[in-house]
Design a protein around this motif. Structure first.
Motif, PDB file in Angstrom:
ATOM      1  N   ARG A  66       0.841  -1.304  -0.110  1.00 47.10           N
ATOM      2  CA  ARG A  66       0.178  -0.075   0.017  1.00 47.10           C
ATOM      3  C   ARG A  66       0.873   1.212   0.084  1.00 47.10           C
ATOM      4  N   THR A  67       2.266   1.120   0.389  1.00 51.96           N
ATOM      5  CA  THR A  67       3.044   2.547   0.710  1.00 51.96           C
ATOM      6  C   THR A  67       3.130   3.030  -0.861  1.00 51.96           C
ATOM      7  N   TYR A  68       3.387   4.254  -0.813  1.00 55.71           N
ATOM      8  CA  TYR A  68       3.751   4.883  -1.813  1.00 55.71           C
ATOM      9  C   TYR A  68       4.872   4.468  -2.868  1.00 55.71           C
ATOM     10  N   GLN A  69       4.398   4.494  -4.275  1.00 58.58           N
ATOM     11  CA  GLN A  69       5.243   4.108  -5.157  1.00 58.58           C
ATOM     12  C   GLN A  69       5.817   2.558  -4.783  1.00 58.58           C
ATOM     13  N   ALA A  70       5.372   1.561  -4.232  1.00 55.34           N
ATOM     14  CA  ALA A  70       5.325   0.070  -3.875  1.00 55.34           C
ATOM     15  C   ALA A  70       4.712  -0.573  -5.191  1.00 55.34           C
ATOM     16  N   GLY A  71       4.902  -1.574  -4.988  1.00 48.24           N
ATOM     17  CA  GLY A  71       4.154  -2.431  -6.244  1.00 48.24           C
ATOM     18  C   GLY A  71       3.768  -3.742  -5.484  1.00 48.24           C
ATOM     19  N   THR A  72       3.286  -4.583  -6.254  1.00 49.41           N
ATOM     20  CA  THR A  72       2.559  -6.047  -5.813  1.00 49.41           C
ATOM     21  C   THR A  72       3.757  -6.923  -5.424  1.00 49.41           C
ATOM     22  N   SER A  73       4.620  -6.658  -6.178  1.00 49.13           N
ATOM     23  CA  SER A  73       6.202  -7.439  -5.756  1.00 49.13           C
ATOM     24  C   SER A  73       6.648  -7.275  -4.241  1.00 49.13           C
ATOM     25  N   ASP A  74       6.599  -5.671  -4.308  1.00 51.22           N
ATOM     26  CA  ASP A  74       7.015  -5.526  -2.585  1.00 51.22           C
ATOM     27  C   ASP A  74       6.094  -6.160  -1.583  1.00 51.22           C
ATOM     28  N   ALA A  75       4.733  -6.184  -2.041  1.00 56.08           N
ATOM     29  CA  ALA A  75       3.750  -7.049  -1.101  1.00 56.08           C
ATOM     30  C   ALA A  75       4.099  -8.277  -0.893  1.00 56.08           C
ATOM     31  N   ALA A  76       4.345  -8.832  -2.151  1.00 55.05           N
ATOM     32  CA  ALA A  76       4.556 -10.428  -2.041  1.00 55.05           C
ATOM     33  C   ALA A  76       5.680 -10.725  -1.250  1.00 55.05           C
ATOM     34  N   ALA A  77       6.795 -10.058  -1.516  1.00 55.37           N
ATOM     35  CA  ALA A  77       8.051 -10.061  -0.805  1.00 55.37           C
ATOM     36  C   ALA A  77       8.005  -9.861   0.564  1.00 55.37           C
ATOM     37  N   ARG A  78       7.452  -9.092   1.123  1.00 57.66           N
ATOM     38  CA  ARG A  78       7.138  -8.802   2.489  1.00 57.66           C
ATOM     39  C   ARG A  78       6.305 -10.012   3.173  1.00 57.66           C
ATOM     40  N   ALA A  79       5.258 -10.350   2.501  1.00 60.54           N
ATOM     41  CA  ALA A  79       4.551 -11.340   2.970  1.00 60.54           C
ATOM     42  C   ALA A  79       5.418 -12.822   3.196  1.00 60.54           C
ATOM     43  N   ARG A  80       6.355 -12.947   2.305  1.00 62.74           N
ATOM     44  CA  ARG A  80       7.268 -14.238   2.223  1.00 62.74           C
ATOM     45  C   ARG A  80       8.244 -13.920   3.058  1.00 62.74           C
TER      46      ARG A  80
END
Length: 142
Positions: A66-80
């Motif tokens: 959700r953070t500014y200029q983040a993408g879905t790859s950042d979301a998946a990496a953080r969840a992992r």
């Protein structure tokens, strides 16, 4: 009076002799149910714990995405990262998906399997997801 006392004593002695082994039979009947109930409670707790791990990973992933200029790859990496740090053997075969995400909303779904204590149950499926709007600049009134 002596005859009455001896007949009462014989009645009690007969009753006591007839109840021998009764507790053992009762335990043999009840004990398997107690064991199954105990295992069921532990199994339910393990499934609930696996759900909480998956939910925590999905939430952290959604927050990162959700953070500014983040993408879905950042979301998946953080969840992992969260799964690698916390799941251990409590959530097996965990996968992270960002399917369903758009430019305005990020969605993270974590799927895995809770371990099973019972041989006839291969594992209980766990799926948790979290989503939220992506931070972005907007113009007033738009």
């Amino acid at each position: 009076m002596a005859a009455t006392t001896s007949s009462v004593w014989q009645k009690w002695r007969g009753r006591l002799a007839g109840d021998r082994g009764d507790a053992s039979v009762q335990m043999a009947i009840v004990f398997p149910f107690v064991i199954v109930l105990t295992i069921a409670v532990v199994q339910a707790s393990m499934w609930y714990y696996a759900r909480q791990i998956a939910l925590a990973a999905a939430r952290d992933g959604a927050t990162a995405g959700r953070t500014y200029q983040a993408g879905t790859s950042d979301a998946a990496a953080r969840a992992r990262q969260v799964l690698d740090r916390t799941a251990g053997d409590s959530l097996r075969g965990a996968t992270v998906s960002t399917a369903g995400s758009t430019g305005e909303r990020v969605r993270v779904q974590v799927h895995g399997t809770a371990p099973s204590l019972l041989p006839f149950i291969s594992g209980l499926s766990v799926t948790q997801s979290a989503s939220g709007p992506v931070e972005r600049f907007t113009t007033p009134g738009g």
